[in-house]
Design a protein around this motif. Structure first.
Motif, PDB file in Angstrom:
ATOM      1  N   SER A 184       2.168  41.845 -82.232  1.00 58.62           N
ATOM      2  CA  SER A 184       2.521  40.417 -82.242  1.00 58.62           C
ATOM      3  C   SER A 184       4.039  40.232 -82.291  1.00 58.62           C
ATOM      4  CB  SER A 184       1.874  39.720 -83.441  1.00 58.62           C
ATOM      5  OG  SER A 184       2.312  40.299 -84.659  1.00 58.62           O
ATOM      6  N   ILE A 185       4.738  41.177 -82.917  1.00 59.74           N
ATOM      7  CA  ILE A 185       6.201  41.099 -82.999  1.00 59.74           C
ATOM      8  C   ILE A 185       6.815  41.220 -81.609  1.00 59.74           C
ATOM      9  CG2 ILE A 185       8.268  42.276 -83.844  1.00 59.74           C
ATOM     10  CD1 ILE A 185       6.709  43.055 -86.335  1.00 59.74           C
ATOM     11  N   ILE A 186       6.326  42.179 -80.832  1.00 62.46           N
ATOM     12  CA  ILE A 186       6.857  42.381 -79.477  1.00 62.46           C
ATOM     13  C   ILE A 186       6.537  41.192 -78.593  1.00 62.46           C
ATOM     14  CG2 ILE A 186       6.713  43.812 -77.413  1.00 62.46           C
ATOM     15  CD1 ILE A 186       8.226  45.130 -79.674  1.00 62.46           C
ATOM     16  N   TRP A 187       5.320  40.636 -78.731  1.00 62.39           N
ATOM     17  CA  TRP A 187       4.934  39.474 -77.916  1.00 62.39           C
ATOM     18  C   TRP A 187       5.804  38.265 -78.242  1.00 62.39           C
ATOM     19  CZ3 TRP A 187       2.536  38.913 -73.583  1.00 62.39           C
ATOM     20  CH2 TRP A 187       1.578  39.847 -73.179  1.00 62.39           C
ATOM     21  N   LYS A 188       6.012  38.003 -79.538  1.00 64.54           N
ATOM     22  CA  LYS A 188       6.858  36.861 -79.919  1.00 64.54           C
ATOM     23  C   LYS A 188       8.278  37.049 -79.398  1.00 64.54           C
ATOM     24  CE  LYS A 188       8.750  36.379 -84.000  1.00 64.54           C
ATOM     25  NZ  LYS A 188       8.985  36.176 -85.449  1.00 64.54           N
TER      26      LYS A 188
ATOM     27  N   ILE B 124      22.742  41.829 -73.466  1.00 61.90           N
ATOM     28  CA  ILE B 124      22.921  42.900 -74.452  1.00 61.90           C
ATOM     29  C   ILE B 124      21.804  42.862 -75.487  1.00 61.90           C
ATOM     30  CG2 ILE B 124      24.431  43.781 -76.272  1.00 61.90           C
ATOM     31  CD1 ILE B 124      26.774  42.564 -74.671  1.00 61.90           C
ATOM     32  N   TYR B 125      21.520  41.667 -75.976  1.00 59.76           N
ATOM     33  CA  TYR B 125      20.556  41.487 -77.052  1.00 59.76           C
ATOM     34  C   TYR B 125      19.156  41.938 -76.640  1.00 59.76           C
ATOM     35  CZ  TYR B 125      18.245  39.175 -80.982  1.00 59.76           C
ATOM     36  OH  TYR B 125      17.507  38.904 -82.099  1.00 59.76           O
ATOM     37  N   VAL B 126      18.733  41.549 -75.455  1.00 59.47           N
ATOM     38  CA  VAL B 126      17.390  41.913 -74.984  1.00 59.47           C
ATOM     39  C   VAL B 126      17.261  43.424 -74.843  1.00 59.47           C
ATOM     40  CG1 VAL B 126      15.793  41.726 -73.049  1.00 59.47           C
ATOM     41  CG2 VAL B 126      16.967  39.698 -73.883  1.00 59.47           C
ATOM     42  N   SER B 127      18.338  44.095 -74.412  1.00 58.83           N
ATOM     43  CA  SER B 127      18.267  45.552 -74.271  1.00 58.83           C
ATOM     44  C   SER B 127      18.186  46.249 -75.624  1.00 58.83           C
ATOM     45  CB  SER B 127      19.485  46.062 -73.500  1.00 58.83           C
ATOM     46  OG  SER B 127      20.668  45.905 -74.246  1.00 58.83           O
ATOM     47  N   GLU B 128      18.527  45.539 -76.712  1.00 59.21           N
ATOM     48  CA  GLU B 128      18.544  46.142 -78.042  1.00 59.21           C
ATOM     49  C   GLU B 128      17.265  45.898 -78.841  1.00 59.21           C
ATOM     50  OE1 GLU B 128      23.345  45.963 -78.997  1.00 59.21           O
ATOM     51  OE2 GLU B 128      22.041  44.348 -79.668  1.00 59.21           O
ATOM     52  N   VAL B 129      16.453  44.935 -78.464  1.00 59.58           N
ATOM     53  CA  VAL B 129      15.262  44.621 -79.262  1.00 59.58           C
ATOM     54  C   VAL B 129      13.986  45.257 -78.712  1.00 59.58           C
ATOM     55  CG1 VAL B 129      16.207  42.451 -80.120  1.00 59.58           C
ATOM     56  CG2 VAL B 129      14.874  42.435 -78.012  1.00 59.58           C
ATOM     57  N   PHE B 130      14.085  45.937 -77.535  1.00 55.48           N
ATOM     58  CA  PHE B 130      12.912  46.575 -76.948  1.00 55.48           C
ATOM     59  C   PHE B 130      13.099  48.090 -76.908  1.00 55.48           C
ATOM     60  CE2 PHE B 130      12.579  42.355 -74.613  1.00 55.48           C
ATOM     61  CZ  PHE B 130      11.566  41.886 -75.422  1.00 55.48           C
ATOM     62  N   PRO B 131      11.999  48.871 -76.993  1.00 57.41           N
ATOM     63  CA  PRO B 131      12.102  50.327 -77.053  1.00 57.41           C
ATOM     64  C   PRO B 131      12.447  50.960 -75.711  1.00 57.41           C
ATOM     65  CG  PRO B 131       9.804  49.654 -77.010  1.00 57.41           C
ATOM     66  CD  PRO B 131      10.614  48.391 -77.129  1.00 57.41           C
ATOM     67  N   THR B 132      13.025  52.157 -75.760  1.00 62.40           N
ATOM     68  CA  THR B 132      13.472  52.850 -74.552  1.00 62.40           C
ATOM     69  C   THR B 132      12.347  53.072 -73.557  1.00 62.40           C
ATOM     70  OG1 THR B 132      15.230  53.976 -75.765  1.00 62.40           O
ATOM     71  CG2 THR B 132      14.519  54.980 -73.699  1.00 62.40           C
ATOM     72  N   ASN B 133      11.173  53.528 -74.063  1.00 65.10           N
ATOM     73  CA  ASN B 133      10.102  53.891 -73.145  1.00 65.10           C
ATOM     74  C   ASN B 133       9.465  52.688 -72.444  1.00 65.10           C
ATOM     75  OD1 ASN B 133       8.809  52.903 -75.415  1.00 65.10           O
ATOM     76  ND2 ASN B 133       8.054  54.919 -76.052  1.00 65.10           N
TER      77      ASN B 133
ATOM     78  N   ILE C 251       7.911  51.776 -80.039  1.00 63.51           N
ATOM     79  CA  ILE C 251       7.439  50.465 -80.479  1.00 63.51           C
ATOM     80  C   ILE C 251       7.644  50.308 -81.981  1.00 63.51           C
ATOM     81  CG2 ILE C 251       5.428  48.952 -80.684  1.00 63.51           C
ATOM     82  CD1 ILE C 251       6.371  49.217 -77.848  1.00 63.51           C
ATOM     83  N   GLU C 252       7.387  51.388 -82.735  1.00 64.91           N
ATOM     84  CA  GLU C 252       7.526  51.316 -84.190  1.00 64.91           C
ATOM     85  C   GLU C 252       8.975  51.018 -84.594  1.00 64.91           C
ATOM     86  OE1 GLU C 252       3.964  53.711 -83.159  1.00 64.91           O
ATOM     87  OE2 GLU C 252       6.054  53.710 -82.519  1.00 64.91           O
ATOM     88  N   GLU C 253       9.914  51.670 -83.919  1.00 62.75           N
ATOM     89  CA  GLU C 253      11.318  51.435 -84.241  1.00 62.75           C
ATOM     90  C   GLU C 253      11.743  50.016 -83.871  1.00 62.75           C
ATOM     91  OE1 GLU C 253      13.724  54.405 -82.435  1.00 62.75           O
ATOM     92  OE2 GLU C 253      12.841  56.057 -83.569  1.00 62.75           O
ATOM     93  N   ALA C 254      11.208  49.494 -82.743  1.00 61.07           N
ATOM     94  CA  ALA C 254      11.531  48.125 -82.333  1.00 61.07           C
ATOM     95  C   ALA C 254      10.970  47.119 -83.339  1.00 61.07           C
ATOM     96  CB  ALA C 254      10.966  47.854 -80.935  1.00 61.07           C
ATOM     97  N   GLU C 255       9.735  47.366 -83.809  1.00 59.44           N
ATOM     98  CA  GLU C 255       9.145  46.464 -84.808  1.00 59.44           C
ATOM     99  C   GLU C 255       9.912  46.520 -86.124  1.00 59.44           C
ATOM    100  OE1 GLU C 255       4.421  46.338 -83.602  1.00 59.44           O
ATOM    101  OE2 GLU C 255       5.155  47.978 -84.868  1.00 59.44           O
ATOM    102  N   ALA C 256      10.473  47.674 -86.431  1.00 51.72           N
ATOM    103  CA  ALA C 256      11.189  47.844 -87.698  1.00 51.72           C
ATOM    104  C   ALA C 256      12.426  46.959 -87.781  1.00 51.72           C
ATOM    105  CB  ALA C 256      11.587  49.307 -87.891  1.00 51.72           C
ATOM    106  N   LEU C 257      12.947  46.524 -86.634  1.00 48.13           N
ATOM    107  CA  LEU C 257      14.114  45.633 -86.655  1.00 48.13           C
ATOM    108  C   LEU C 257      13.805  44.351 -87.421  1.00 48.13           C
ATOM    109  CD1 LEU C 257      15.340  45.950 -82.947  1.00 48.13           C
ATOM    110  CD2 LEU C 257      16.366  47.001 -84.966  1.00 48.13           C
ATOM    111  N   SER C 258      12.590  43.828 -87.228  1.00 49.10           N
ATOM    112  CA  SER C 258      12.200  42.608 -87.926  1.00 49.10           C
ATOM    113  C   SER C 258      11.993  42.871 -89.416  1.00 49.10           C
ATOM    114  CB  SER C 258      10.915  42.032 -87.316  1.00 49.10           C
ATOM    115  OG  SER C 258      11.139  41.605 -85.988  1.00 49.10           O
ATOM    116  N   ARG C 259      11.468  44.047 -89.750  1.00 48.91           N
ATOM    117  CA  ARG C 259      11.255  44.374 -91.153  1.00 48.91           C
ATOM    118  C   ARG C 259      12.578  44.577 -91.882  1.00 48.91           C
ATOM    119  NH1 ARG C 259       6.687  47.060 -88.923  1.00 48.91           N
ATOM    120  NH2 ARG C 259       7.798  49.022 -88.657  1.00 48.91           N
ATOM    121  N   LYS C 260      13.567  45.142 -91.169  1.00 49.06           N
ATOM    122  CA  LYS C 260      14.892  45.298 -91.766  1.00 49.06           C
ATOM    123  C   LYS C 260      15.506  43.943 -92.058  1.00 49.06           C
ATOM    124  CE  LYS C 260      15.934  49.751 -89.625  1.00 49.06           C
ATOM    125  NZ  LYS C 260      16.743  50.465 -88.603  1.00 49.06           N
TER     126      LYS C 260
END
Length: 530
Positions: free
Chosen positions: A335-339, A444-453, A517-526
């Motif tokens: 849900s974090i990635i979708w939002k 820049i921002y969009v490239s930083e909130v999504f995972p490499t793969n 995906i886990e690292e990208a979701e962790a941005l919101s938890r941080k």
């Protein structure tokens, strides 16, 4: 099943390699060239199918050589533009001796004409006889952006599946083929069809080259490298205006724009693939080989970067997981990635609509459309310089909120204040400067909130939503026929909504690019912990 292995700290290695060493500088130059060309391909239509002055052709009057005084009584005056009307003429009276005099016309009645006299003999509008069919001329930009919309559907898939190098090469090749062919279009339908195909298959040139460049450097250089990409794009747009100012024939103009793409097609295959992409695909040996080549070109010892140990066969695994498909399923369930995807898509759509809308409408700011266009374009360069400073100092979110609000305010002031050269043009330029800064920040921002793969795929989805804005932008000048302030009011409303949505996203300043995906979701938890 996941298998824990020694992790390659790619950001640390890239820092050790030196962001501005020979290897990176060579790759920057090679990748900035397709970014320059992408500005030709994305904005060239503004002058390729630009507005042209024309009037009705009046039988019996056109042969009076340099004497055009008869226009005053043969064609009614458009009092808004203070010029003869383009599509109507006074009804000529039947007379055996028509002498093109005032008494030969009924000055109380007008009729539509079917033949026109054009100001420029080498224009696309004249050659395809688009007089009084303004919608067809405006449709060129919309059809081009429809193709760009389609391109976003598969550009990310090509880049994430087959590599950044393949994506850039494919986009450059198809841009050359269909763009070059368009210069020989025999009619309007073939012309717009080739416009669509060129954009549909080659529209991913900028995002593919951009992601390739971003993955060459560590987190400290991402902002300045992004600014370099954007300034290169601006230089290309200014070159378009200068070229259109000098070149009369629209066919020659297209040939000059698209021929350089052949150079990219040739050299892209000799470049090394992105090491970050190779790691995300589990191609550890190839990634280490690329990093060793970079170290050798930069005159560094690979042993000091621990590249030899990282290449040990015992450590060869996929970078994070043996199940490649699991990342896609995780992204779909997150849900974090979708939002994040929905909000970033709207932010991108706002930037595209306002950025291209202000650029296209700028040709009416002064009597010289080329100078107006270049002024509105050159004001972007200070924005790209400022973005390097403010993004790292104040963060991504504060910068985006401030720039969206500034653009909204400037657009409203321009819309409702009386038009005056003393403040209208400065307000317009500040608005363009603000949305340019926002656009650069969003990239820049969009490239930083999504995972490499899945980065290129998700960025392409955001960019695809952004193309909705660029689809509408070429039509915004037509809205001014109903009310002169309507386009800028729409721009202001979109920016205001976007400034609110930014508050729902995490801050990414000084954080390494997420690879999973886990690292990208962790941005919101941080963000929550902070």
């Amino acid at each position: 099943m996941e298998e824990v292995k020694k992790e390659i700290n790619l950001d640390s290695i890239l820092e050790s390699l030196g962001p501005y060493g020979r290897y990176n500088l060579l790759n920057f130059v090679l990748l900035l060239f397709p970014i320059l060309l992408s500005s030709f391909f994305e904005c060239g239509f503004i002058f390729e199918a630009q507005e042209l002055a024309y009037r009705c052709e009046v039988d019996g009057c056109e042969l009076r050589f340099n004497d055009t005084s008869w226009i005053d009584y043969a064609i009614p005056t458009d009092h808004v533009r203070n010029k003869p009307e383009s599509c109507r003429m006074y009804i000529p009276l039947n007379s055996s001796e028509f002498q093109c005099m005032p008494h030969n016309f009924d000055l109380n009645r007008t009729m539509e004409c079917d033949r026109y006299v054009y100001e420029d003999e080498h224009s696309l509008v004249k050659e395809f006889n688009l007089g009084c069919q303004e919608w067809k001329r405006a449709l060129v930009g919309t059809i081009h952006n429809c193709g760009m919309f389609v391109a976003m559907l598969f550009t990310g898939a090509i880049s994430d599946r087959f590599g950044r190098k393949m994506a850039v090469g494919f986009a450059a090749s198809t841009s050359f083929i269909f763009g070059f062919s368009r210069a020989f279009a025999p009619n309007y339908l073939v012309y717009v069809a080739l416009h669509f195909l060129e954009a549909a298959f080659g529209g991913g040139l900028y995002p593919s080259a951009y992601v390739f460049i971003i993955e060459l450097v560590g987190l400290k250089q991402r902002v300045i490298v992004s600014a370099m990409c954007n300034m290169t794009f601006v230089i290309g747009v200014v070159l378009i205006a200068l070229l259109a100012w000098v070149i009369d024939s629209w066919r020659t103009y297209i040939l000059i724009l698209y021929c350089p793409a052949l150079i990219v097609v040739i050299y892209i295959w000799f470049m090394n693939e992105s090491g970050r992409w190779l790691l995300s695909k589990g191609k550890r040996d190839k990634a280490v080989s690329v990093l060793k080549k970079a170290a050798k070109i930069n005159n560094l010892d690979p042993r000091k970067l621990e590249l030899d140990s990282l290449g040990d066969p015992l450590l060869k695994v996929e970078s994070q997981t043996t199940d490649k498909k699991s990342q896609l399923s995780k992204a779909i369930r997150s849900s974090i990635i979708w939002k994040r995807l929905m909000i970033c898509s709207f932010l991108w759509m706002t930037c595209s609509l306002v950025y291209y809308g202000l650029s296209i409408n700028s040709v009416s700011l002064s009597s010289n459309r080329y100078v107006s266009f270049m002024l509105v374009t050159l004001v972007e360069i200070p924005a790209y310089i400022v973005v390097v400073i403010v993004l790292d100092k104040y963060g991504r979110k504060q910068t985006l909120v401030a720039t969206y609000l500034t653009c909204s305010l400037m657009s409203l002031l321009f819309a409702f204040l009386p038009r005056n050269d003393y403040w209208s043009i400065p307000l317009y330029l500040v608005g363009k400067w603000s949305v340019t800064l926002a656009y650069s920040s969003v990239y820049i921002y969009v490239s930083e909130v999504f995972p490499t793969n899945m980065r290129q795929t998700l960025i392409s989805m955001c960019s695809m939503a952004g193309r909705i804005g660029s689809l509408i932008a070429p039509m915004t000048p037509l809205l001014s026929l109903y009310h002169k302030s309507m386009p800028t009011v729409i721009f202001a409303a979109m920016c205001l909504i976007s400034s609110t949505l930014v508050l729902m996203l995490p801050e990414t300043r000084n954080m390494r690019l997420p690879d999973t995906i886990e690292e990208a979701e962790a941005l919101s938890r941080k963000r929550t912990k902070n």
